[in-house]
Design a protein around this motif. Structure first.
Motif, short mmCIF file in Angstrom:
data_model
loop_
_atom_site.label_atom_id
_atom_site.label_comp_id
_atom_site.label_asym_id
_atom_site.label_seq_id
_atom_site.Cartn_x
_atom_site.Cartn_y
_atom_site.Cartn_z
N MET A 1 62.58 -3.37 11.84
CA MET A 1 61.96 -2.77 13.00
C MET A 1 63.00 -2.09 13.86
O MET A 1 64.17 -2.43 13.84
N SER A 2 62.50 -1.17 14.65
CA SER A 2 63.37 -0.43 15.55
C SER A 2 62.88 -0.55 16.98
O SER A 2 61.69 -0.71 17.24
N LEU A 3 63.82 -0.44 17.90
CA LEU A 3 63.49 -0.36 19.31
C LEU A 3 63.11 1.08 19.63
O LEU A 3 63.70 2.02 19.09
N SER A 4 62.15 1.24 20.52
CA SER A 4 61.73 2.56 20.97
C SER A 4 61.99 2.69 22.46
O SER A 4 61.95 1.71 23.20
N SER A 26 63.72 12.23 20.55
CA SER A 26 63.54 11.05 19.71
C SER A 26 63.34 9.83 20.59
O SER A 26 63.92 9.73 21.67
N ASP A 27 62.52 8.91 20.09
CA ASP A 27 62.29 7.66 20.83
C ASP A 27 63.07 6.49 20.24
O ASP A 27 62.87 5.35 20.64
N LEU A 28 63.98 6.76 19.31
CA LEU A 28 64.75 5.69 18.68
C LEU A 28 65.81 5.15 19.65
O LEU A 28 66.63 5.90 20.18
N ALA A 29 65.78 3.81 19.86
CA ALA A 29 66.72 3.18 20.80
C ALA A 29 67.61 2.14 20.11
O ALA A 29 68.35 1.44 20.78
N GLY A 30 67.52 2.05 18.80
CA GLY A 30 68.37 1.11 18.07
C GLY A 30 67.55 0.19 17.19
O GLY A 30 66.33 0.18 17.23
N PHE A 31 68.26 -0.57 16.39
CA PHE A 31 67.61 -1.56 15.54
C PHE A 31 67.18 -2.76 16.38
O PHE A 31 67.76 -3.04 17.42
N GLU A 32 66.19 -3.47 15.92
CA GLU A 32 65.69 -4.65 16.64
C GLU A 32 66.82 -5.65 16.90
O GLU A 32 66.91 -6.22 17.98
N ARG A 33 67.71 -5.81 15.94
CA ARG A 33 68.81 -6.78 16.11
C ARG A 33 69.79 -6.35 17.21
O ARG A 33 70.56 -7.16 17.71
N ASP A 103 74.16 8.16 19.39
CA ASP A 103 72.89 8.86 19.21
C ASP A 103 71.74 8.13 19.91
O ASP A 103 70.91 8.76 20.58
N ARG A 104 71.68 6.82 19.76
CA ARG A 104 70.59 6.05 20.38
C ARG A 104 70.72 6.05 21.90
O ARG A 104 69.73 6.15 22.61
N LEU A 105 71.95 5.96 22.39
CA LEU A 105 72.16 6.02 23.83
C LEU A 105 71.76 7.40 24.36
O LEU A 105 71.18 7.52 25.44
N ALA A 106 72.02 8.45 23.60
CA ALA A 106 71.61 9.81 24.00
C ALA A 106 70.09 9.88 24.13
O ALA A 106 69.57 10.52 25.06
N ASN A 107 69.36 9.23 23.23
CA ASN A 107 67.91 9.22 23.32
C ASN A 107 67.44 8.49 24.59
O ASN A 107 66.50 8.92 25.26
N ILE A 108 68.12 7.40 24.91
CA ILE A 108 67.79 6.63 26.11
C ILE A 108 68.12 7.45 27.36
O ILE A 108 67.33 7.52 28.31
N GLU A 109 69.28 8.10 27.36
CA GLU A 109 69.67 8.94 28.49
C GLU A 109 68.67 10.09 28.69
O GLU A 109 68.31 10.41 29.83
N ASP A 110 68.22 10.67 27.60
CA ASP A 110 67.25 11.76 27.68
C ASP A 110 65.92 11.26 28.26
O ASP A 110 65.33 11.92 29.12
N LEU A 123 60.73 2.63 29.42
CA LEU A 123 60.38 1.41 28.72
C LEU A 123 61.13 1.38 27.39
O LEU A 123 61.07 2.34 26.62
N ILE A 124 61.89 0.31 27.15
CA ILE A 124 62.54 0.12 25.86
C ILE A 124 61.91 -1.14 25.28
O ILE A 124 61.96 -2.21 25.87
N TRP A 125 61.30 -0.98 24.10
CA TRP A 125 60.52 -2.06 23.49
C TRP A 125 60.55 -2.00 22.00
O TRP A 125 60.91 -1.06 21.40
#
Length: 125
Positions: A1-4, A26-33, A103-110, A123-125
């Motif tokens: 699973m991935s964080l969104s 993109s809504d990808l925020a990283g792997f669940e782990r 890359d994932r931090l860039a998605n969060i920053e965006d 929301l990160i979930w």
């Protein structure tokens, strides 16, 4: 699973409405782990982070009045990516992890930037 990562608006009934992710974003925020191994890691906590470590135990909701502080925290993490990677036991190479994290931090920053533009939250979930 991935964080969104998503942008939300608060409805009149105090519920939330999650906005669609715009084309080209993109809504990808990283792997669940990553909840514990990256975002909730000691390396991130040692930078004074208060938002991201919440992910170690729960989803992260950043309300509209907190988005500016959240963006500052993202900037601190961005400035210290190599230190964060050094504190993580990567499943892959450190270089690849650094790229994924950036890359994932860039998605969060965006998402945080978009949230601020519409007066919403993140929301990160």
């Amino acid at each position: 699973m991935s964080l969104s990562v998503d942008v939300f608006l608060v409805r009149e009934d105090d519920g939330i409405r999650v906005l669609e992710v715009p084309d080209g974003c993109s809504d990808l925020a990283g792997f669940e782990r990553w909840r514990t191994t990256v975002w909730g890691s000691q390396a991130v906590r040692s930078l004074g982070a208060r938002f991201f470590p919440v992910l170690a135990g729960d989803d992260l909701r950043v309300d509209a009045d907190q988005v500016r502080a959240f963006r500052r925290e993202c900037a601190v993490l961005r400035e210290n990516l190599e230190d964060i990677v050094a504190g993580v036991n990567p499943v892959t190479t450190a270089g690849k992890l650094l790229g994924q994290l950036s890359d994932r931090l860039a998605n969060i920053e965006d998402a945080a930037r978009r949230a601020e533009e519409v007066g919403g939250g993140v929301l990160i979930w």
